[in-house]
Design an enzyme around this catalytic site. Structure first.
Site, PDB file in Angstrom:
ATOM      1  N   ARG A  24     -32.601   3.601   2.594  1.00  0.00           N
ATOM      2  CA  ARG A  24     -33.533   4.727   2.615  1.00  0.00           C
ATOM      3  C   ARG A  24     -33.137   5.797   3.619  1.00  0.00           C
ATOM      4  O   ARG A  24     -33.729   6.870   3.625  1.00  0.00           O
ATOM      5  CB  ARG A  24     -34.925   4.242   3.022  1.00  0.00           C
ATOM      6  CG  ARG A  24     -35.610   3.356   2.024  1.00  0.00           C
ATOM      7  CD  ARG A  24     -36.877   2.810   2.676  1.00  0.00           C
ATOM      8  NE  ARG A  24     -37.470   1.737   1.904  1.00  0.00           N
ATOM      9  CZ  ARG A  24     -38.393   1.911   0.973  1.00  0.00           C
ATOM     10  NH1 ARG A  24     -38.828   3.112   0.702  1.00  0.00           N
ATOM     11  NH2 ARG A  24     -38.893   0.878   0.340  1.00  0.00           N
ATOM     12  N   VAL A  93     -34.843  -7.816   4.602  1.00  0.00           N
ATOM     13  CA  VAL A  93     -34.788  -8.956   3.683  1.00  0.00           C
ATOM     14  C   VAL A  93     -33.530  -9.790   3.921  1.00  0.00           C
ATOM     15  O   VAL A  93     -33.215 -10.683   3.151  1.00  0.00           O
ATOM     16  CB  VAL A  93     -34.821  -8.489   2.205  1.00  0.00           C
ATOM     17  CG1 VAL A  93     -36.123  -7.766   1.906  1.00  0.00           C
ATOM     18  CG2 VAL A  93     -33.634  -7.585   1.878  1.00  0.00           C
ATOM     19  N   HIS A 111     -41.217  -7.774   3.128  1.00  0.00           N
ATOM     20  CA  HIS A 111     -40.589  -7.356   1.872  1.00  0.00           C
ATOM     21  C   HIS A 111     -39.811  -8.499   1.222  1.00  0.00           C
ATOM     22  O   HIS A 111     -38.924  -8.264   0.411  1.00  0.00           O
ATOM     23  CB  HIS A 111     -39.695  -6.136   2.105  1.00  0.00           C
ATOM     24  CG  HIS A 111     -40.468  -4.918   2.549  1.00  0.00           C
ATOM     25  ND1 HIS A 111     -39.890  -3.784   3.051  1.00  0.00           N
ATOM     26  CD2 HIS A 111     -41.813  -4.672   2.549  1.00  0.00           C
ATOM     27  CE1 HIS A 111     -40.834  -2.889   3.355  1.00  0.00           C
ATOM     28  NE2 HIS A 111     -42.006  -3.409   3.057  1.00  0.00           N
ATOM     29  N   ILE A 228     -30.247   0.620  19.444  1.00  0.00           N
ATOM     30  CA  ILE A 228     -31.004  -0.633  19.455  1.00  0.00           C
ATOM     31  C   ILE A 228     -30.199  -1.799  20.036  1.00  0.00           C
ATOM     32  O   ILE A 228     -30.723  -2.614  20.790  1.00  0.00           O
ATOM     33  CB  ILE A 228     -31.460  -0.957  18.013  1.00  0.00           C
ATOM     34  CG1 ILE A 228     -32.502   0.072  17.583  1.00  0.00           C
ATOM     35  CG2 ILE A 228     -32.028  -2.367  17.907  1.00  0.00           C
ATOM     36  CD1 ILE A 228     -32.743   0.111  16.087  1.00  0.00           C
TER      37      ILE A 228
END
Ligand code: ZN
Length: 244
Positions: A24, A93, A111, A228
């Site tokens: 996305r 996932v 999800h 991150i």
């Protein structure tokens, strides 16, 4: 005094360091190839064997990357192993939190999971590797070995609803935690994103670790924009040392 319950809410950004593409994201597959969204849209998937063939090829491509947990996944698992109560709520996932050492029962996969395959007719589950083996052996759209039904990844496709039990568990930990860390999520996909607001409403310290702005930034006690892979291990070290 008991140790505070820490919820780590992870999105696609958590796994990009592991080589999992963010479909996305700005460079994501969905933007480059809008048609690709059909591969994970339930109605198209069920109606068209060609979509299923391409969908299995996509799964095989991701599996071939052999994604490994990165420093951020390992840091979350290490925090849990160190005795801090930790729950992971994830939009991913890929199963990388568990591969890093988080116990399955402490990971809520909103999800679903790409590690399993489920039959859309009889709902029997089997390992993804088994189905990908059949694809590699020349079955473009392998049918359920039990009932002949259409198989799909154990992920929640567009057009499918989230598992209400998993969502309820995620709500419960969001309401009960003392620290809620949202990592690598744009916090825009509902209802998952609303968990950050629910946690803050119930008095949790909200920490957002994400490169871009999110709609929940104004509620956050702390915003971290650094990568991150380095920022999350540092943050979790700090939490472990000084408490909340
Ligand atoms: Zn079946």
């Amino acid at each position: 005094m008991g140790k505070p319950l820490v919820v780590v809410f992870s999105g696609a950004g958590m796994s990009t360091d592991s080589g999992i593409p963010d479909y996305r994201g700005p460079q994501g597959l969905w933007r480059r190839e809008p048609d690709a969204e059909k591969l994970v849209t339930y109605a198209y998937y069920m109606a068209d064997p060609e979509i299923r063939r391409r969908s299995w090829l996509m799964r095989a491509e991701i599996a071939a990357l052999e994604p490994r947990p990165n420093a951020a996944h390992l840091a979350v698992a290490a925090l849990e192993r160190g005795g801090t109560p930790v729950r992971v709520v994830t939009q991913n996932v890929d199963g990388l939190h568990q591969l890093a050492g988080m116990p399955d029962r402490k990971v809520f996969e909103l999800h679903g999971t790409a590690r399993a395959v489920v039959c859309t007719r009889c709902h029997v589950r089997s390992p993804m590797a088994e189905t990908l083996g059949r694809v590699a052996a020349g079955e473009p759209d392998p049918a359920c070995l039990t009932c002949g039904g259409i198989l799909k990844a154990g992920t929640v496709m567009f057009g499918e609803r989230l598992d209400p039990e998993v969502l309820a568990q995620a709500m419960t930990v969001a309401k009960g935690c003392q620290v809620f860390i949202a990592v690598g999520s744009t916090l825009q996909v509902q209802p998952a994103a609303s968990l950050a607001g629910i946690a803050a409403e119930h008095g949790a310290r909200l920490i957002i670790v994400n490169a871009e702005e999110t709609p929940y930034d104004p509620l956050a006690d702390e915003l971290i924009r650094e990568p991150i892979g380095s920022a999350l291990p540092e943050l979790l070290d700090r939490l472990q040392d000084v408490g909340v």
